[in-house]
Design an enzyme around this catalytic site. Structure first.
Site, PDB file in Angstrom:
ATOM      1  N   ALA A 104       4.092   2.941   4.670  1.00 38.06           N
ATOM      2  CA  ALA A 104       3.754   4.364   4.609  1.00 38.06           C
ATOM      3  C   ALA A 104       2.260   4.534   4.865  1.00 38.06           C
ATOM      4  CB  ALA A 104       4.135   4.955   3.248  1.00 38.06           C
ATOM      5  N   ASP A 157      -9.289  11.333   5.197  1.00 39.14           N
ATOM      6  CA  ASP A 157     -10.424  12.081   5.741  1.00 39.14           C
ATOM      7  C   ASP A 157     -11.102  11.379   6.907  1.00 39.14           C
ATOM      8  OD1 ASP A 157     -10.056  14.049   3.811  1.00 39.14           O
ATOM      9  OD2 ASP A 157     -11.310  12.983   2.343  1.00 39.14           O
ATOM     10  N   THR A 158     -10.659  10.165   7.233  1.00 44.89           N
ATOM     11  CA  THR A 158     -11.301   9.415   8.314  1.00 44.89           C
ATOM     12  C   THR A 158     -10.269   9.073   9.386  1.00 44.89           C
ATOM     13  OG1 THR A 158     -10.873   7.215   7.359  1.00 44.89           O
ATOM     14  CG2 THR A 158     -12.834   8.395   6.594  1.00 44.89           C
ATOM     15  N   HIS A 189      -9.251   6.192  10.035  1.00 43.72           N
ATOM     16  CA  HIS A 189      -8.556   4.956   9.658  1.00 43.72           C
ATOM     17  C   HIS A 189      -7.044   5.112   9.828  1.00 43.72           C
ATOM     18  CE1 HIS A 189      -7.960   1.152   7.592  1.00 43.72           C
ATOM     19  NE2 HIS A 189      -7.093   1.733   6.769  1.00 43.72           N
ATOM     20  N   SER A 224       0.486  -1.774   5.898  1.00 40.50           N
ATOM     21  CA  SER A 224       1.252  -1.617   7.141  1.00 40.50           C
ATOM     22  C   SER A 224       0.623  -2.359   8.314  1.00 40.50           C
ATOM     23  CB  SER A 224       1.367  -0.121   7.481  1.00 40.50           C
ATOM     24  OG  SER A 224       2.127   0.559   6.501  1.00 40.50           O
ATOM     25  N   PHE A 225      -0.696  -2.546   8.260  1.00 41.15           N
ATOM     26  CA  PHE A 225      -1.384  -3.257   9.337  1.00 41.15           C
ATOM     27  C   PHE A 225      -0.905  -4.708   9.440  1.00 41.15           C
ATOM     28  CE2 PHE A 225      -4.911  -5.480  11.369  1.00 41.15           C
ATOM     29  CZ  PHE A 225      -5.252  -4.617  12.398  1.00 41.15           C
ATOM     30  N   GLU A 226      -0.507  -5.298   8.306  1.00 43.27           N
ATOM     31  CA  GLU A 226      -0.089  -6.707   8.286  1.00 43.27           C
ATOM     32  C   GLU A 226       1.396  -6.897   8.607  1.00 43.27           C
ATOM     33  OE1 GLU A 226      -3.779  -6.120   6.621  1.00 43.27           O
ATOM     34  OE2 GLU A 226      -1.955  -5.293   5.699  1.00 43.27           O
ATOM     35  N   PHE A 250       0.851  -1.188   0.000  1.00 43.70           N
ATOM     36  CA  PHE A 250       0.000   0.000   0.000  1.00 43.70           C
ATOM     37  C   PHE A 250       0.890   1.243   0.000  1.00 43.70           C
ATOM     38  CE2 PHE A 250      -2.939   3.134   1.815  1.00 43.70           C
ATOM     39  CZ  PHE A 250      -4.060   2.893   1.039  1.00 43.70           C
ATOM     40  N   PHE A 262      11.301  -0.217  13.340  1.00 39.43           N
ATOM     41  CA  PHE A 262      10.112   0.475  12.845  1.00 39.43           C
ATOM     42  C   PHE A 262      10.509   1.478  11.769  1.00 39.43           C
ATOM     43  CE2 PHE A 262       6.745   3.755  13.168  1.00 39.43           C
ATOM     44  CZ  PHE A 262       5.643   2.941  12.939  1.00 39.43           C
TER      45      PHE A 262
END
Length: 219
Positions: free
Chosen positions: A141, A146-147, A149, A117-119, A83, A174
């Protein structure tokens, strides 16, 4: 200089009925001297100084610091999020270039791609537990949208990478950018703010060296 024995006591008594006797002590303007007081103070200062000097001279303090030159035999894994690949690809290139410049062989580096990045933390922990690598680089990255998330992913990635290192016993570095916009991300992926992928690789080399040469567990 006047000694204590030279103090004169002057007593005054009122003739009025019921008056009391009050001793008045008159001291000369010069201060009272105590025998050998200066000598005692000097001896204490000298003694204290000698004690401190002895401590400094006898204290044995070891400083353990990872080396950037002892890379022979070190193996690394790099977990990269697809992503925002326009950014993460540049970060990866910076990391690989730094490994090459510091003498890490291409055969000692494995790159693992994950969706986002979550994984990253889950894969980093699994790689660490394989005990094949001396350090794991985590590159991604996360750009604010706009949310909320962004906050969820950024916080999960940071805490997850930390947990991966603690649970596996292998340094997990990290290297996930968390920026307000894409321009900030690109500036940190080889732009005017440098390349954070390169910085992550340097940290990985230093930590891997520290663990391998100074903090190696004895079985």
């Amino acid at each position: 200089m006047t000694s204590i024995g030279a103090v004169t006591k002057v007593f005054t008594q009122s003739v009025t009925k019921g008056s009391s006797i009050r001793p008045s002590i008159h001291l000369p303007s010069s201060s009272i001297s105590f025998p050998n007081s200066n000598k005692l103070s000097t001896n204490l200062s000298v003694s204290e100084g000698k004690s401190r000097s002895a401590f400094v001279q006898t204290a044995a303090v070891r400083h353990l610091v990872g080396s950037l030159t002892k890379c022979e035999g070190l193996r690394f894994a790099v977990v990269v999020a697809r992503f925002n690949e326009v950014v993460t690809r540049l970060l990866l290139d910076g990391a690989l270039d730094t490994f090459k410049r510091y003498g890490v062989g291409e055969g000692d580096i494995d790159v693992v791609w994950v969706p986002g990045s979550f994984e990253i933390p889950l894969v980093a922990e699994r790689l660490g537990k394989l005990k094949k690598y001396d350090a794991i680089l985590c590159i991604g990255a996360v750009v604010r949208g706009d949310t909320t998330h962004y906050d969820a992913v950024a916080n999960s990635a940071a805490g997850g990478v930390l947990s991966a290192g603690l649970n596996s016993g292998v340094p997990c570095i990290f290297g996930v950018l968390t920026t307000e916009n894409m321009d900030q991300a690109l500036n940190r992926a080889g732009g005017k703010s440098g390349n954070k992928g390169s910085e992550t690789a340097l940290t990985a080399i230093e930590m891997a060296s520290l663990f391998k040469h100074d903090l190696k567990l004895k079985h």
